[in-house]
Enzyme design. Sequence first.
Site, PDB file in Angstrom:
ATOM      1  N   SER A 164     -24.534  -7.811 -59.036  1.00  0.00           N
ATOM      2  CA  SER A 164     -23.696  -7.123 -58.095  1.00  0.00           C
ATOM      3  C   SER A 164     -24.319  -6.883 -56.772  1.00  0.00           C
ATOM      4  CB  SER A 164     -22.793  -5.942 -58.628  1.00  0.00           C
ATOM      5  OG  SER A 164     -23.661  -4.965 -58.905  1.00  0.00           O
ATOM      6  N   SER A 165     -25.374  -6.810 -56.824  1.00  0.00           N
ATOM      7  CA  SER A 165     -26.171  -6.497 -55.441  1.00  0.00           C
ATOM      8  C   SER A 165     -27.624  -7.001 -55.429  1.00  0.00           C
ATOM      9  CB  SER A 165     -26.136  -4.966 -55.108  1.00  0.00           C
ATOM     10  OG  SER A 165     -26.688  -4.357 -56.065  1.00  0.00           O
TER      11      SER A 165
ATOM     12  N   PHE B  79     -31.032  -8.366 -55.441  1.00  0.00           N
ATOM     13  CA  PHE B  79     -31.859  -9.611 -55.949  1.00  0.00           C
ATOM     14  C   PHE B  79     -30.891 -10.186 -56.791  1.00  0.00           C
ATOM     15  CE2 PHE B  79     -36.065  -8.057 -54.540  1.00  0.00           C
ATOM     16  CZ  PHE B  79     -36.266  -9.227 -53.692  1.00  0.00           C
TER      17      PHE B  79
ATOM     18  N   ALA C 139     -25.237  -1.777 -69.166  1.00  0.00           N
ATOM     19  CA  ALA C 139     -26.019  -3.009 -69.867  1.00  0.00           C
ATOM     20  C   ALA C 139     -27.230  -2.559 -70.613  1.00  0.00           C
ATOM     21  CB  ALA C 139     -26.727  -3.779 -68.507  1.00  0.00           C
TER      22      ALA C 139
ATOM     23  N   LEU D 174     -31.989  -5.405 -63.259  1.00  0.00           N
ATOM     24  CA  LEU D 174     -31.221  -4.204 -63.151  1.00  0.00           C
ATOM     25  C   LEU D 174     -32.077  -3.324 -62.465  1.00  0.00           C
ATOM     26  CD1 LEU D 174     -30.174  -3.673 -66.981  1.00  0.00           C
ATOM     27  CD2 LEU D 174     -28.863  -4.420 -65.026  1.00  0.00           C
TER      28      LEU D 174
ATOM     29  N   TYR E  88     -46.219   2.702 -54.909  1.00  0.00           N
ATOM     30  CA  TYR E  88     -45.642   1.705 -55.794  1.00  0.00           C
ATOM     31  C   TYR E  88     -46.562   1.302 -57.090  1.00  0.00           C
ATOM     32  CZ  TYR E  88     -42.063  -1.349 -57.232  1.00  0.00           C
ATOM     33  OH  TYR E  88     -40.982  -2.158 -57.782  1.00  0.00           O
TER      34      TYR E  88
END
Length: 395
Positions: free
Chosen positions: A49-50, A52, A111, A138, A233
């Site tokens: 839905s958004s 990538f 999911a 996700l 990260y």
Amino acid sequence: MIIHPQIQGCVARNCHPIGCRAAVQQQIASVKAAGPFNGPRRVLVLGASSGFGLASRIALTFGAGADTLGISFERGPSDKGLGSAGWYNNIWFRQAAEQEGRIAINLIGDAFSDALRQQAIDCIRQQLGQVDLVVYSLASGLRVLPDGRQVRSVLKTTGQPFSGWGLDLEQDTLVQQSLSPATPEEIRDTVTVMGGEDWQLWLQALQQADCLAPGVQTVAYSYIGPESTYPLYRDGTIGYAKEHLHATAETINLQLAELGGHAWVSVCKALVTKASAYIPVLPVYLGLLMGVMKERGVHEGCIEQMQRLFAAKMYGPHGVVADGNRLIRMDDHELDPAIQSAVSALWPKVTPDNFHALGDFAGLRQDFMELNGFELPGVDYGAPVDVASLTELLP
Ligand code: NAD
Ligand code: NA
């Protein structure tokens, strides 16, 4: 009803449904302009839905004529508000895909749950038969395990604490942000939520249910970034989760061997999404990177990244193009030494007074607003939105 953006820190509290339609259409136009390619015909997108995942779905449907099942966790209209941008993205995507004769099914739910996996399997059997590609996109802060236990991911560093300027999109200013070192439990929990375990569960369940076509491929999205961002990260909790994702690709790859299938990780470039805007300090790197990449004519948004991934690096004339570690490198332009040395020269100079002059923070802000349906060209934001008719739309 006239809708004004409500931004809180780096989170959008509302969306403009009509603007979301323009954003989906803009991405469709970009894929069409890039031209068709021979891709997979039936695709399951987890996180459709958004960001990538949505861009993947648009690239595959409008570039390769794929029928898709998209899974996402989104809010529809209720007494709490009009619902989330992703809710409307699903609707506008389906309408546009159906107009071109494509199958586009949306399943809304968790999911990570076995129940939704079963629903997806039933749906694939009934409407697609099997799938040729599974996209795993996700991004979540919470995973409810099959046994009901709730696990939360955190965005922390490991080793030494790290601090620097972070971006406050609400005030359009920089604020000091710091990341404290995670505990071993926090690292483990983040790996549980954002690592590869759930991806593997999906592929296992789909394979057992005979929902995977011969030669099936699956791809999950990762980020590595330059050394200057490692404390944020790669050496942070999320980096551990991505390391786990990379290792899981090998396990799934073995599992798929009997189908002649393959599992891949695509290492993408840093981009503005709902998920990335939330990572401390990283958006300042992102604003500088966008400035440098635009200046050199190599900037890509989500849709350009995903179009190039499928058309050139997975389903192009050379098949899958991966490095020695079997990673598909969509971060090739970002990690170009010339780009990185330009970013590294700017980063130490950044202050709340000069950041707009040093990086493309206006562009970053524009992208963020567009994710939520605001500030899109061609949308009349002064016109009232017909809430009643929006409420009737179903994903
Ligand atoms: P995003 O927030 O835009 O999209 C996340 C998607 O996951 C949405 O469709 C959302 O509905 C769905 N989702 C979340 N929890 C769910 C649940 N429980 N059940 C069903 N659906 C659920 O995020 P994104 O930036 O597109 O991230 C997708 C992937 O790409 C992540 O793995 C992320 O780490 C990776 N990635 C992002 C970047 C970046 O710069 N944004 C770079 C490289 C890799
Ligand atoms: Na996504």
